[in-house]
Design a protein around this motif. Structure first.
Motif, PDB file in Angstrom:
ATOM      1  N   ASP A 169      34.051  38.011  41.253  1.00 47.47           N
ATOM      2  CA  ASP A 169      34.149  38.212  39.801  1.00 47.47           C
ATOM      3  C   ASP A 169      35.553  37.954  39.262  1.00 47.47           C
ATOM      4  OD1 ASP A 169      35.563  40.380  40.705  1.00 47.47           O
ATOM      5  OD2 ASP A 169      34.147  41.892  39.978  1.00 47.47           O
ATOM      6  N   LYS A 170      36.446  37.410  40.095  1.00 45.64           N
ATOM      7  CA  LYS A 170      37.785  36.960  39.704  1.00 45.64           C
ATOM      8  C   LYS A 170      38.764  38.104  39.442  1.00 45.64           C
ATOM      9  CE  LYS A 170      35.993  32.823  39.653  1.00 45.64           C
ATOM     10  NZ  LYS A 170      36.207  31.916  40.798  1.00 45.64           N
ATOM     11  N   ARG A 171      38.413  39.350  39.759  1.00 42.59           N
ATOM     12  CA  ARG A 171      39.325  40.467  39.543  1.00 42.59           C
ATOM     13  C   ARG A 171      40.232  40.662  40.758  1.00 42.59           C
ATOM     14  NH1 ARG A 171      37.419  45.626  38.875  1.00 42.59           N
ATOM     15  NH2 ARG A 171      35.744  45.174  40.369  1.00 42.59           N
ATOM     16  N   MET A 172      41.438  41.187  40.496  1.00 41.14           N
ATOM     17  CA  MET A 172      42.388  41.410  41.582  1.00 41.14           C
ATOM     18  C   MET A 172      41.843  42.414  42.587  1.00 41.14           C
ATOM     19  SD  MET A 172      46.370  42.672  41.404  1.00 41.14           S
ATOM     20  CE  MET A 172      45.913  44.344  40.925  1.00 41.14           C
ATOM     21  N   GLU A 173      41.150  43.441  42.095  1.00 41.65           N
ATOM     22  CA  GLU A 173      40.599  44.442  43.005  1.00 41.65           C
ATOM     23  C   GLU A 173      39.577  43.831  43.950  1.00 41.65           C
ATOM     24  OE1 GLU A 173      40.823  44.613  39.805  1.00 41.65           O
ATOM     25  OE2 GLU A 173      41.967  46.400  39.245  1.00 41.65           O
ATOM     26  N   THR A 174      38.754  42.930  43.428  1.00 38.41           N
ATOM     27  CA  THR A 174      37.758  42.264  44.267  1.00 38.41           C
ATOM     28  C   THR A 174      38.413  41.378  45.314  1.00 38.41           C
ATOM     29  OG1 THR A 174      36.184  42.278  42.429  1.00 38.41           O
ATOM     30  CG2 THR A 174      35.735  40.760  44.239  1.00 38.41           C
ATOM     31  N   CYS A 175      39.450  40.667  44.906  1.00 43.15           N
ATOM     32  CA  CYS A 175      40.169  39.778  45.829  1.00 43.15           C
ATOM     33  C   CYS A 175      40.776  40.583  46.978  1.00 43.15           C
ATOM     34  CB  CYS A 175      41.250  39.014  45.066  1.00 43.15           C
ATOM     35  SG  CYS A 175      42.063  37.724  46.023  1.00 43.15           S
ATOM     36  N   ARG A 176      41.285  41.766  46.666  1.00 41.79           N
ATOM     37  CA  ARG A 176      41.943  42.594  47.686  1.00 41.79           C
ATOM     38  C   ARG A 176      40.942  43.319  48.572  1.00 41.79           C
ATOM     39  NH1 ARG A 176      43.801  47.975  47.754  1.00 41.79           N
ATOM     40  NH2 ARG A 176      43.159  48.238  45.580  1.00 41.79           N
ATOM     41  N   LEU A 177      39.928  43.936  47.966  1.00 43.76           N
ATOM     42  CA  LEU A 177      39.037  44.799  48.720  1.00 43.76           C
ATOM     43  C   LEU A 177      37.862  44.067  49.359  1.00 43.76           C
ATOM     44  CD1 LEU A 177      38.936  47.821  46.238  1.00 43.76           C
ATOM     45  CD2 LEU A 177      40.341  47.571  48.303  1.00 43.76           C
ATOM     46  N   LYS A 178      37.328  43.052  48.667  1.00 39.38           N
ATOM     47  CA  LYS A 178      36.145  42.363  49.177  1.00 39.38           C
ATOM     48  C   LYS A 178      36.509  41.198  50.092  1.00 39.38           C
ATOM     49  CE  LYS A 178      31.795  40.270  47.575  1.00 39.38           C
ATOM     50  NZ  LYS A 178      30.937  39.992  46.383  1.00 39.38           N
ATOM     51  N   PHE A 179      37.584  40.494  49.745  1.00 36.34           N
ATOM     52  CA  PHE A 179      37.922  39.278  50.493  1.00 36.34           C
ATOM     53  C   PHE A 179      39.244  39.382  51.263  1.00 36.34           C
ATOM     54  CE2 PHE A 179      35.270  37.924  46.894  1.00 36.34           C
ATOM     55  CZ  PHE A 179      34.266  37.252  47.557  1.00 36.34           C
ATOM     56  N   ASN A 180      40.020  40.436  51.015  1.00 37.35           N
ATOM     57  CA  ASN A 180      41.317  40.595  51.688  1.00 37.35           C
ATOM     58  C   ASN A 180      42.157  39.326  51.552  1.00 37.35           C
ATOM     59  OD1 ASN A 180      43.306  41.905  53.169  1.00 37.35           O
ATOM     60  ND2 ASN A 180      42.528  41.184  55.148  1.00 37.35           N
ATOM     61  N   ASN A 181      42.236  38.835  50.313  1.00 38.41           N
ATOM     62  CA  ASN A 181      42.874  37.539  50.066  1.00 38.41           C
ATOM     63  C   ASN A 181      43.866  37.630  48.904  1.00 38.41           C
ATOM     64  OD1 ASN A 181      43.096  34.708  50.664  1.00 38.41           O
ATOM     65  ND2 ASN A 181      41.863  34.252  48.850  1.00 38.41           N
TER      66      ASN A 181
END
Length: 292
Positions: free
Chosen positions: A248-260
């Motif tokens: 969903d392009k959010r910073m939280e998703t990038c960190r928690l879901k993809f570790n990226n």
């Protein structure tokens, strides 16, 4: 233009024909010619009697887009109606030559571009051909916004979409109106895991096509995937598909879901429009939040 070809034109007595090559995004290639027999060069056969004709190429200097149109008949051996409806010719690469049919080594590449708008009526189709400068009409450069501007897995994102836990391949169990897919279960994946993701077709008549996932929900013990638009190409039960996790392009998703997070391409702390209207005040803090 090749000097031999130029000399042939200057003789006044020519043996010329037009040839077109179409290469779809899935790698399928087609060759057509308006000559009365099949011509071959560059490893491709340009078939005669295909009913394909082209209007004059409109070319200009500068950065104006060269364009033309191709008209043709739909047939079972070349361009099929179901392939047009499925979008398999969208964005296909097109090359057009003027060829000496008596010696195909003597030819002139007149046009190179892609298929734009494609319309069909009955057993005929009309394709708009756009030149290479069409790409210059697209906005380029960095966009500064809170959400990430990268596409999951692209060169900016650099996430390995083949990593375990982010894709799953399954056979279609139930599909409704080409839009809603149901499985009895998708073990190991949280609800909404594939929301905003991608569904790619691996087998069947729709092989090579893909669609974007709008919603990923559970209905009792059933996992339900909703697409943004109906899948074209005749996707049906028994066909194999691959589901890719959504972002969903959010910073939280990038960190928690993809570790990226190191490759996050958004600016989560960029001020909002309210911040521009902020004025000095004695109480509180000007943090960029709402003024109200």
């Amino acid at each position: 233009m090749d000097e031999r070809f130029k000399s042939h034109l200057q003789t006044g007595l020519t043996t010329l024909a037009r040839c077109w090559a179409i290469r779809r995004t899935d790698g399928q290639e087609y060759g057509f010619t308006d000559h009365d027999r099949t011509l071959s060069f560059d490893g491709l056969d340009f078939k005669a009697d295909t009913g394909l004709t082209a209007l004059a190429v409109e070319q200009s200097t500068g950065l104006s887009v060269d364009n033309t149109e191709a008209l043709g008949a739909i047939s079972d051996i070349s361009v099929k109606a179901e392939d047009i409806e499925a979008g398999r010719f969208d964005g296909a690469e097109v090359k057009a030559w003027l060829v000496n049919w008596d010696d195909t080594d003597m030819r002139w590449l007149q046009f190179r571009g892609t298929i734009g708008e494609l319309r069909r009526s009955g057993n005929a189709f009309q394709a708009e051909l756009r030149g290479l400068t069409e790409a210059l009409n697209q906005p380029t450069g960095r966009i500064f916004q809170k959400p990430c501007t990268a596409v999951l897995g692209d060169g900016s994102c650099q996430f390995d979409t083949s990593a375990p836990g982010y894709t799953v391949e399954r056979e279609v169990e139930v599909i409704e109106n080409g839009l809603v897919l149901r499985w009895n279960e998708l073990p190991g994946f949280e609800p909404c895991w594939f929301e905003r993701g991608r569904l790619s077709v691996l087998s069947g008549s729709a092989k090579g096509l893909w669609g974007l996932i709008k919603r990923d929900v559970t209905d009792g013990a059933t996992r339900v995937i909703h697409l943004w638009e109906p899948m074209r190409g005749g996707l049906q039960a028994g066909d194999s598909v691959k589901l890719l996790a959504g972002c969903d392009k959010r910073m939280e998703t990038c960190r928690l879901k993809f570790n990226n997070l190191l490759n996050f391409q958004g600016f989560p702390d960029i001020p909002t429009e309210d911040w521009v209207m902020a004025v000095p005040k004695q109480t509180g803090r000007n943090t960029g939040g709402s003024l109200r």
